[in-house]
Write a protein that holds these residues in place. Structure first.
Motif, short mmCIF file in Angstrom:
data_model
loop_
_atom_site.label_atom_id
_atom_site.label_comp_id
_atom_site.label_asym_id
_atom_site.label_seq_id
_atom_site.Cartn_x
_atom_site.Cartn_y
_atom_site.Cartn_z
N GLU A 6 0.83 -1.20 0.00
CA GLU A 6 0.00 0.00 0.00
C GLU A 6 0.86 1.25 0.00
O GLU A 6 0.59 2.22 -0.73
CB GLU A 6 -0.92 0.01 1.23
CG GLU A 6 -2.04 -1.01 1.19
CD GLU A 6 -2.82 -1.06 2.49
OE1 GLU A 6 -2.58 -0.18 3.34
OE2 GLU A 6 -3.66 -1.96 2.65
N LYS A 7 1.93 1.26 0.83
CA LYS A 7 2.80 2.41 0.92
C LYS A 7 3.55 2.65 -0.38
O LYS A 7 3.75 3.79 -0.82
CB LYS A 7 3.80 2.23 2.07
CG LYS A 7 3.17 2.38 3.46
CD LYS A 7 2.69 3.80 3.68
CE LYS A 7 2.07 3.99 5.05
NZ LYS A 7 1.56 5.38 5.23
N ILE A 8 4.00 1.57 -1.01
CA ILE A 8 4.72 1.68 -2.28
C ILE A 8 3.80 2.22 -3.36
O ILE A 8 4.16 3.12 -4.13
CB ILE A 8 5.31 0.32 -2.69
CG1 ILE A 8 6.48 -0.05 -1.76
CG2 ILE A 8 5.79 0.36 -4.15
CD1 ILE A 8 7.04 -1.43 -1.99
N SER A 13 7.29 9.14 -5.10
CA SER A 13 8.76 9.17 -5.10
C SER A 13 9.28 8.24 -4.00
O SER A 13 8.85 8.33 -2.85
CB SER A 13 9.26 10.59 -4.87
OG SER A 13 8.74 11.12 -3.67
N ILE A 14 10.20 7.36 -4.36
CA ILE A 14 10.70 6.35 -3.43
C ILE A 14 12.23 6.36 -3.44
O ILE A 14 12.87 6.35 -4.51
CB ILE A 14 10.20 4.94 -3.82
CG1 ILE A 14 8.67 4.92 -3.83
CG2 ILE A 14 10.74 3.88 -2.85
CD1 ILE A 14 8.08 3.62 -4.37
N LEU A 15 12.80 6.36 -2.25
CA LEU A 15 14.25 6.32 -2.11
C LEU A 15 14.67 5.01 -1.45
O LEU A 15 14.14 4.65 -0.40
CB LEU A 15 14.73 7.49 -1.25
CG LEU A 15 16.21 7.51 -0.86
CD1 LEU A 15 17.10 7.66 -2.09
CD2 LEU A 15 16.50 8.62 0.15
N LEU A 16 15.60 4.30 -2.06
CA LEU A 16 16.19 3.09 -1.48
C LEU A 16 17.59 3.45 -0.98
O LEU A 16 18.35 4.13 -1.69
CB LEU A 16 16.28 1.97 -2.51
CG LEU A 16 15.04 1.71 -3.38
CD1 LEU A 16 15.30 0.54 -4.33
CD2 LEU A 16 13.82 1.46 -2.54
N ILE A 17 17.93 3.01 0.22
CA ILE A 17 19.24 3.32 0.80
C ILE A 17 19.88 2.06 1.37
O ILE A 17 19.21 1.25 2.01
CB ILE A 17 19.13 4.35 1.95
CG1 ILE A 17 18.40 5.60 1.50
CG2 ILE A 17 20.51 4.73 2.46
CD1 ILE A 17 18.25 6.63 2.62
N TYR A 78 11.37 12.90 -0.91
CA TYR A 78 10.86 11.56 -1.13
C TYR A 78 9.71 11.27 -0.17
O TYR A 78 9.75 11.65 1.00
CB TYR A 78 11.97 10.52 -0.92
CG TYR A 78 13.17 10.72 -1.82
CD1 TYR A 78 13.21 10.19 -3.10
CD2 TYR A 78 14.26 11.48 -1.39
CE1 TYR A 78 14.30 10.38 -3.93
CE2 TYR A 78 15.36 11.69 -2.21
CZ TYR A 78 15.37 11.14 -3.48
OH TYR A 78 16.46 11.34 -4.30
N GLU A 79 8.70 10.58 -0.68
CA GLU A 79 7.54 10.24 0.14
C GLU A 79 7.77 8.96 0.94
O GLU A 79 7.20 8.78 2.01
CB GLU A 79 6.31 10.08 -0.75
CG GLU A 79 5.91 11.34 -1.49
CD GLU A 79 4.82 11.08 -2.50
OE1 GLU A 79 3.79 10.47 -2.13
OE2 GLU A 79 5.00 11.44 -3.68
N LEU A 80 8.60 8.09 0.41
CA LEU A 80 8.86 6.80 1.04
C LEU A 80 10.35 6.47 0.94
O LEU A 80 10.96 6.64 -0.11
CB LEU A 80 8.05 5.69 0.34
CG LEU A 80 8.28 4.25 0.79
CD1 LEU A 80 7.84 4.04 2.23
CD2 LEU A 80 7.55 3.27 -0.13
#
Length: 313
Positions: A6-8, A13-17, A78-80
């Motif tokens: 749901e969050k995705i 905008s999504i940031l992976l770290i 980024y939102e997530l």
């Protein structure tokens, strides 16, 4: 898992770290997720950011050219944010400054994880990459060959090519499924383990020739000052894997590799061959990881660190 989906789906905008000094598991887990999300959600802005560059022996993975530096992503909102393979939020280094007010999902396999996310998926298994395989399946993302190679390398990295005690029946099952997709085990293992810079070979030679064994504690250790790295133009990732080599001595049960950092601190890596809990020892210095493989960073001198480790063995 429904909450994560749901969050995705809600985020534009999504940031992976991943963590600093990225290894195969960090890159493998993060890259496979990046490629999977890009494929399923082409309309979204998705970035995978690492503070430090991808090591040479991992950069052969297709998609690595998509990984951005912190500087390239500064100022963006980024939102997530999805953290991969990072036991604490500080473990991602300067990339932490990009998080802002975003919703945080924490995906990791370290038993020392502090559960800093708004959603935490932390499981004590071989690698974050093994965990990512099941997450991608749960998100109904078809795993491509490029994604499969990234996951496979991550598993190979954190299991020592399936040699460590963290290997389970499921680890082999996942590896088998990845090979069905088309992963070439021989190619991945050779490109990863047998691609070393000249500097890396020289550092390993120095470690093996100058290592010190404390017989009554069955501990092998080596300290590499930052001055040596600087003088010989050696990257920090050229020292990766040395701690595993130190424990190969028949009489050792624990290995400790210490490396000087530019800021004057010392990075420590610990490995255990059988029953010693090095996660417990790393926690003395504010670090952690796994029972048989852990790390830390300390402001103490090398002599002080060695003394504390010896006292707690």
């Amino acid at each position: 898992m429904n909450k994560i989906k749901e969050k995705i789906e809600a985020a534009g905008s999504i940031l992976l770290i991943g963590h600093i000094n990225p290894d195969g598991d960090t890159v493998g887990a993060g890259l496979s997720l990046l490629l999977g999300l890009e494929k399923k959600y082409p309309e979204k802005k998705i970035e995978f950011v690492l503070q430090d560059k991808v090591p040479v022996n991992i950069s052969f993975l297709k998609g690595c050219e998509k990984i951005r530096s912190v500087e390239e992503s500064e100022g963006k909102i980024y939102e997530l944010v999805i953290f991969v393979d990072s036991a604490t939020i500080d473990r991602v280094g300067k990339a932490k400054d990009l998080v802002g007010e975003a919703f945080k999902i924490n995906i990791d396999h370290h038993i020392s994880n502090s559960n800093y996310g708004d959603i935490n998926i932390v499981k004590d298994i071989s690698s974050t990459s093994e965990l990512m395989y099941s997450i991608l399946e749960s998100l109904d993302i078809e795993i491509t060959l490029e994604m499969a190679e990234a996951i496979y390398l991550g598993i190979v990295n954190d299991t020592g090519n399936f040699a460590h005690s963290n290997v389970s029946e499921n680890t082999f099952k996942v590896a088998s499924e990845l090979m069905k997709i088309g992963v070439n085990n021989n190619k991945i293992v050779n490109d990863f383990f047998k691609t070393k810079s000249l500097e890396r070979m020289r550092v390993l030679g120095k470690a093996l020739s100058e290592m010190v064994f404390i017989e009554n504690k069955k501990m092998m250790y080596f300290y590499l000052p930052y001055e040596y790295l600087e003088k010989n133009n050696i990257d920090r990732d050229d020292t990766e894997g040395d701690v595993e080599e130190l424990i190969n001595y028949a009489g050792s049960e624990v290995s400790l590799f210490l490396r000087g950092e530019p800021n004057g601190k010392i990075k420590g890596s610990l490995r255990s061959k059988h029953d010693v809990d090095v996660n417990k020892i790393a926690s003395i210095f504010g670090g952690g990881g796994h029972i048989k493989a852990s790390g830390f960073t300390s402001e103490l001198s090398a002599d002080e660190i060695i003394k504390k480790v010896v006292e707690n063995l």
